[in-house]
Motif scaffolding. Structure first.
Motif, PDB file in Angstrom:
ATOM      1  N   GLU A 138      -4.374   4.686 -11.819  1.00 36.99           N
ATOM      2  CA  GLU A 138      -3.043   4.921 -12.404  1.00 36.99           C
ATOM      3  C   GLU A 138      -1.977   4.112 -11.673  1.00 36.99           C
ATOM      4  OE1 GLU A 138      -2.340   9.130 -12.290  1.00 36.99           O
ATOM      5  OE2 GLU A 138      -3.911   9.556 -13.759  1.00 36.99           O
ATOM      6  N   GLU A 139      -2.042   4.094 -10.351  1.00 32.20           N
ATOM      7  CA  GLU A 139      -1.072   3.337  -9.563  1.00 32.20           C
ATOM      8  C   GLU A 139      -1.159   1.841  -9.879  1.00 32.20           C
ATOM      9  OE1 GLU A 139       1.351   4.259  -7.487  1.00 32.20           O
ATOM     10  OE2 GLU A 139       0.950   6.402  -7.567  1.00 32.20           O
ATOM     11  N   LEU A 140      -2.386   1.322  -9.958  1.00 32.96           N
ATOM     12  CA  LEU A 140      -2.577  -0.086 -10.297  1.00 32.96           C
ATOM     13  C   LEU A 140      -2.015  -0.400 -11.681  1.00 32.96           C
ATOM     14  CD1 LEU A 140      -6.194  -0.807  -9.054  1.00 32.96           C
ATOM     15  CD2 LEU A 140      -4.103  -1.912  -8.249  1.00 32.96           C
ATOM     16  N   THR A 141      -2.282   0.488 -12.625  1.00 33.05           N
ATOM     17  CA  THR A 141      -1.787   0.295 -13.991  1.00 33.05           C
ATOM     18  C   THR A 141      -0.267   0.257 -14.013  1.00 33.05           C
ATOM     19  OG1 THR A 141      -3.744   1.384 -14.894  1.00 33.05           O
ATOM     20  CG2 THR A 141      -1.825   1.228 -16.345  1.00 33.05           C
ATOM     21  N   ASP A 142       0.354   1.171 -13.272  1.00 34.41           N
ATOM     22  CA  ASP A 142       1.820   1.204 -13.219  1.00 34.41           C
ATOM     23  C   ASP A 142       2.381  -0.115 -12.679  1.00 34.41           C
ATOM     24  OD1 ASP A 142       1.740   3.769 -14.186  1.00 34.41           O
ATOM     25  OD2 ASP A 142       2.195   4.734 -12.266  1.00 34.41           O
ATOM     26  N   ILE A 143       1.800  -0.604 -11.588  1.00 34.28           N
ATOM     27  CA  ILE A 143       2.284  -1.857 -10.994  1.00 34.28           C
ATOM     28  C   ILE A 143       2.031  -3.021 -11.949  1.00 34.28           C
ATOM     29  CG2 ILE A 143       2.039  -3.493  -9.092  1.00 34.28           C
ATOM     30  CD1 ILE A 143       1.233  -1.155  -7.319  1.00 34.28           C
ATOM     31  N   ARG A 144       0.847  -3.057 -12.522  1.00 33.21           N
ATOM     32  CA  ARG A 144       0.497  -4.153 -13.426  1.00 33.21           C
ATOM     33  C   ARG A 144       1.473  -4.226 -14.593  1.00 33.21           C
ATOM     34  NH1 ARG A 144      -4.550  -2.895 -15.846  1.00 33.21           N
ATOM     35  NH2 ARG A 144      -3.335  -2.195 -17.608  1.00 33.21           N
ATOM     36  N   GLU A 145       1.828  -3.073 -15.163  1.00 30.91           N
ATOM     37  CA  GLU A 145       2.750  -3.071 -16.300  1.00 30.91           C
ATOM     38  C   GLU A 145       4.118  -3.610 -15.913  1.00 30.91           C
ATOM     39  OE1 GLU A 145       2.572   0.936 -17.788  1.00 30.91           O
ATOM     40  OE2 GLU A 145       0.659   0.583 -18.776  1.00 30.91           O
ATOM     41  N   VAL A 146       4.576  -3.292 -14.707  1.00 30.66           N
ATOM     42  CA  VAL A 146       5.874  -3.804 -14.233  1.00 30.66           C
ATOM     43  C   VAL A 146       5.799  -5.307 -13.991  1.00 30.66           C
ATOM     44  CG1 VAL A 146       7.458  -3.793 -12.263  1.00 30.66           C
ATOM     45  CG2 VAL A 146       6.676  -1.629 -13.235  1.00 30.66           C
ATOM     46  N   VAL A 147       4.791  -5.729 -13.243  1.00 31.59           N
ATOM     47  CA  VAL A 147       4.704  -7.110 -12.785  1.00 31.59           C
ATOM     48  C   VAL A 147       4.365  -8.086 -13.909  1.00 31.59           C
ATOM     49  CG1 VAL A 147       3.366  -8.657 -11.277  1.00 31.59           C
ATOM     50  CG2 VAL A 147       4.200  -6.464 -10.413  1.00 31.59           C
ATOM     51  N   LEU A 148       3.536  -7.672 -14.850  1.00 35.02           N
ATOM     52  CA  LEU A 148       3.107  -8.600 -15.893  1.00 35.02           C
ATOM     53  C   LEU A 148       3.980  -8.536 -17.145  1.00 35.02           C
ATOM     54  CD1 LEU A 148      -0.786  -8.430 -15.568  1.00 35.02           C
ATOM     55  CD2 LEU A 148       0.850  -9.914 -14.400  1.00 35.02           C
ATOM     56  N   ASP A 149       5.017  -7.714 -17.131  1.00 36.12           N
ATOM     57  CA  ASP A 149       5.950  -7.649 -18.244  1.00 36.12           C
ATOM     58  C   ASP A 149       6.753  -8.950 -18.309  1.00 36.12           C
ATOM     59  OD1 ASP A 149       7.169  -6.428 -20.415  1.00 36.12           O
ATOM     60  OD2 ASP A 149       8.786  -5.571 -19.205  1.00 36.12           O
TER      61      ASP A 149
END
Length: 192
Positions: free
Chosen positions: A67-78
């Motif tokens: 979940e933490e990785l998904t949250d970061i990925r969504e922010v960074v790859l937006d």
């Protein structure tokens, strides 16, 4: 156990980096600009390394780590809100490098370490897959190499010197940041 005491990475932190990029005249040939872009990439890799370490140390469970990785990925790859076309292209390069970092971490958490080949074999196979325009396979193989990095194998990025510049060289660049972050997960000051 499954609630981390700290946030590993925030949207605000990412935006602070983007603000710095918006405010500066970015020239990748200039050392300060190149360092700023690398620090941006390394900062995210450090956050990923901290999640993996927290998981390995039993501080968070697998589900929370994902979940933490998904949250970061969504922010960074937006898609970043940057008007300057050249800066946007440079941020896109950082994002591309980080794609493999996220996939490697997720693959590691979901499936463990890829053990079918040596780390350089995975990278070379990824480059071959990219040459054949099989980008999904290329990313999967690069992520397999990334699981080996997470497990402690040493990735010598000189393996990419023979490759034509492309996605695999970008992804290996990201894995190099992850390797550094796992070895020394020191937080990078956004003001540096």
């Amino acid at each position: 156990m499954s609630t981390p005491e700290e946030e590993f990475y925030t949207e605000e932190r990412w935006e602070n980096w983007l603000d710095r990029l918006r405010d500066e005249d970015i020239d990748p040939e200039e050392e300060d600009s190149a360092r700023l872009l690398l620090n941006l990439q390394d900062d995210v890799a450090i956050a990923v390394a901290k999640i993996l370490t927290a998981y390995e140390d039993g501080e968070i469970d697998r589900e929370t780590a994902i979940e933490e990785l998904t949250d970061i990925r969504e922010v960074v790859l937006d898609e970043p809100d940057i008007e300057d076309e050249e800066t946007l292209i440079l941020v896109d390069g950082v994002q591309t490098s980080l794609v493999c970092v996220f996939f490697s971490a997720e693959q590691y958490l979901a499936e463990g370490v890829a053990t079918d080949a040596q780390i350089t074999d995975y990278v070379e196979a990824a480059a071959d897959a990219e040459d054949e325009e099989d980008l999904d396979r290329a990313l999967g193989l690069a992520a397999a190499a990334g699981t080996r990095v997470i497990d402690g194998d040493d990735l010598d990025i000189s393996v990419t010197e023979e490759f034509e510049y492309g996605l695999v060289t970008e992804w290996v660049n990201g894995l190099d940041s992850l390797q550094t972050a796992l070895a020394d997960p020191e937080v990078i000051d956004e003001e540096e």
